[in-house]
Design a protein around this motif. Structure first.
Motif, mmCIF file in Angstrom:
data_model
loop_
_atom_site.group_PDB
_atom_site.id
_atom_site.type_symbol
_atom_site.label_atom_id
_atom_site.label_comp_id
_atom_site.label_asym_id
_atom_site.label_seq_id
_atom_site.Cartn_x
_atom_site.Cartn_y
_atom_site.Cartn_z
ATOM 1 N N SER A 167 30.427 36.462 30.276
ATOM 2 C CA SER A 167 29.027 36.860 30.494
ATOM 3 C C SER A 167 28.866 38.378 30.581
ATOM 4 C CB SER A 167 28.477 36.195 31.757
ATOM 5 O OG SER A 167 28.539 34.787 31.644
ATOM 6 N N GLY A 168 29.600 39.096 29.733
ATOM 7 C CA GLY A 168 29.473 40.543 29.673
ATOM 8 C C GLY A 168 30.198 41.309 30.768
ATOM 9 N N GLN A 169 30.964 40.599 31.593
ATOM 10 C CA GLN A 169 31.693 41.253 32.689
ATOM 11 C C GLN A 169 33.193 41.089 32.487
ATOM 12 O OE1 GLN A 169 30.060 42.963 35.234
ATOM 13 N NE2 GLN A 169 28.262 42.529 33.985
ATOM 14 N N ILE A 170 33.955 42.108 32.841
ATOM 15 C CA ILE A 170 35.412 42.018 32.760
ATOM 16 C C ILE A 170 35.910 41.142 33.899
ATOM 17 C CG2 ILE A 170 37.578 43.309 32.932
ATOM 18 C CD1 ILE A 170 36.133 45.670 31.614
ATOM 19 N N GLU A 171 36.624 40.090 33.523
ATOM 20 C CA GLU A 171 37.227 39.195 34.516
ATOM 21 C C GLU A 171 38.684 39.556 34.784
ATOM 22 O OE1 GLU A 171 36.948 35.075 33.381
ATOM 23 O OE2 GLU A 171 35.178 34.830 34.640
ATOM 24 N N GLN A 172 39.355 40.040 33.739
ATOM 25 C CA GLN A 172 40.775 40.339 33.856
ATOM 26 C C GLN A 172 41.119 41.473 32.905
ATOM 27 O OE1 GLN A 172 43.060 36.826 33.087
ATOM 28 N NE2 GLN A 172 45.021 37.843 33.323
ATOM 29 N N ASN A 173 41.962 42.397 33.362
ATOM 30 C CA ASN A 173 42.408 43.518 32.552
ATOM 31 C C ASN A 173 43.876 43.720 32.859
ATOM 32 O OD1 ASN A 173 42.825 45.883 31.166
ATOM 33 N ND2 ASN A 173 41.201 47.030 32.203
ATOM 34 N N GLU A 174 44.735 43.444 31.884
ATOM 35 C CA GLU A 174 46.172 43.519 32.156
ATOM 36 C C GLU A 174 46.955 44.093 30.985
ATOM 37 O OE1 GLU A 174 47.742 39.097 30.976
ATOM 38 O OE2 GLU A 174 46.756 39.295 32.915
ATOM 39 N N ILE A 175 48.105 44.646 31.307
ATOM 40 C CA ILE A 175 49.058 45.123 30.316
ATOM 41 C C ILE A 175 50.009 43.960 30.024
ATOM 42 C CG2 ILE A 175 50.914 46.765 29.848
ATOM 43 C CD1 ILE A 175 48.154 48.080 30.079
ATOM 44 N N ASN A 176 50.256 43.718 28.742
ATOM 45 C CA ASN A 176 51.178 42.660 28.344
ATOM 46 C C ASN A 176 52.596 43.229 28.358
ATOM 47 O OD1 ASN A 176 52.496 40.500 27.242
ATOM 48 N ND2 ASN A 176 51.356 40.478 25.322
ATOM 49 N N LYS A 177 53.406 42.744 29.256
ATOM 50 C CA LYS A 177 54.774 43.257 29.396
ATOM 51 C C LYS A 177 55.739 42.648 28.379
ATOM 52 C CE LYS A 177 54.509 44.353 34.359
ATOM 53 N NZ LYS A 177 53.158 44.727 34.387
#
Length: 171
Positions: free
Chosen positions: A151-161
């Motif tokens: 819904s236009g909001q960031i739920e998760q932001n992660e670096i893929n290791k």
């Protein structure tokens, strides 16, 4: 909004247009090719609006279309080939940032994987940031970073290791 160390959030319309022309390449789900231009002419068109373009024939060779440069999109190129022209057109601008909106959405599984492999390889070869917007969460293992939105909001932001090659990804 800070990109490449520059705050572009206060750019005027002319500055934003210039920034998009010179630093951003776009790859769309439905290719957006000019139907009465050949593959080569579609790529050349993009190189006319930027300051440091790549050679169109060379880029078409890099995407595996050296034998199709004089073909017209709707008559003589498959969906996967049209998407490759779209990618070549975007890469020929020599952008710092490549934005891809569902680049495999109109393609079959095999061709979709080929296009993702091409994007992954070109990003590394050309040292460019590629952002892929997709609903296909199965391809996230190939990404360096993953941002999930709802819904236009960031739920998760992660670096893929544990980044893996697209050949290893299944969906």
């Amino acid at each position: 909004v800070i990109i490449d160390g520059q705050d572009i959030s206060n750019y005027k319309e002319k500055q934003l247009t210039q920034y998009r022309r010179e630093d951003i390449g776009f790859v769309f789900q439905f290719y957006n090719l000019v139907q009465n231009l050949t593959a080569l002419e579609n790529v050349e068109l993009a190189t006319q609006i930027c300051k440091d373009p790549k050679e169109p024939k060379t880029v078409l060779e890099q995407v595996g279309l050296q034998d199709r440069i004089n073909n017209f999109p709707s008559q003589e190129l498959s969906g996967g080939e049209q998407q490759r022209v779209s990618i070549a057109r975007a890469i020929a601008k020599n952008p710092k940032l490549l934005l891809c909106d569902e680049p495999t959405g109109a393609l079959d599984y095999k061709t979709g994987k080929e296009v993702l492999k091409l994007l992954q390889d070109m990003a590394r070869k050309n040292n460019m940031t590629v952002i892929i917007i997709t609903h296909n969460q199965a391809i996230t293992p190939m990404a360096d970073g993953i941002i999930k939105m709802k819904s236009g909001q960031i739920e998760q932001n992660e670096i893929n290791k544990k980044v893996i090659s697209i050949e290893e990804v299944e969906w």
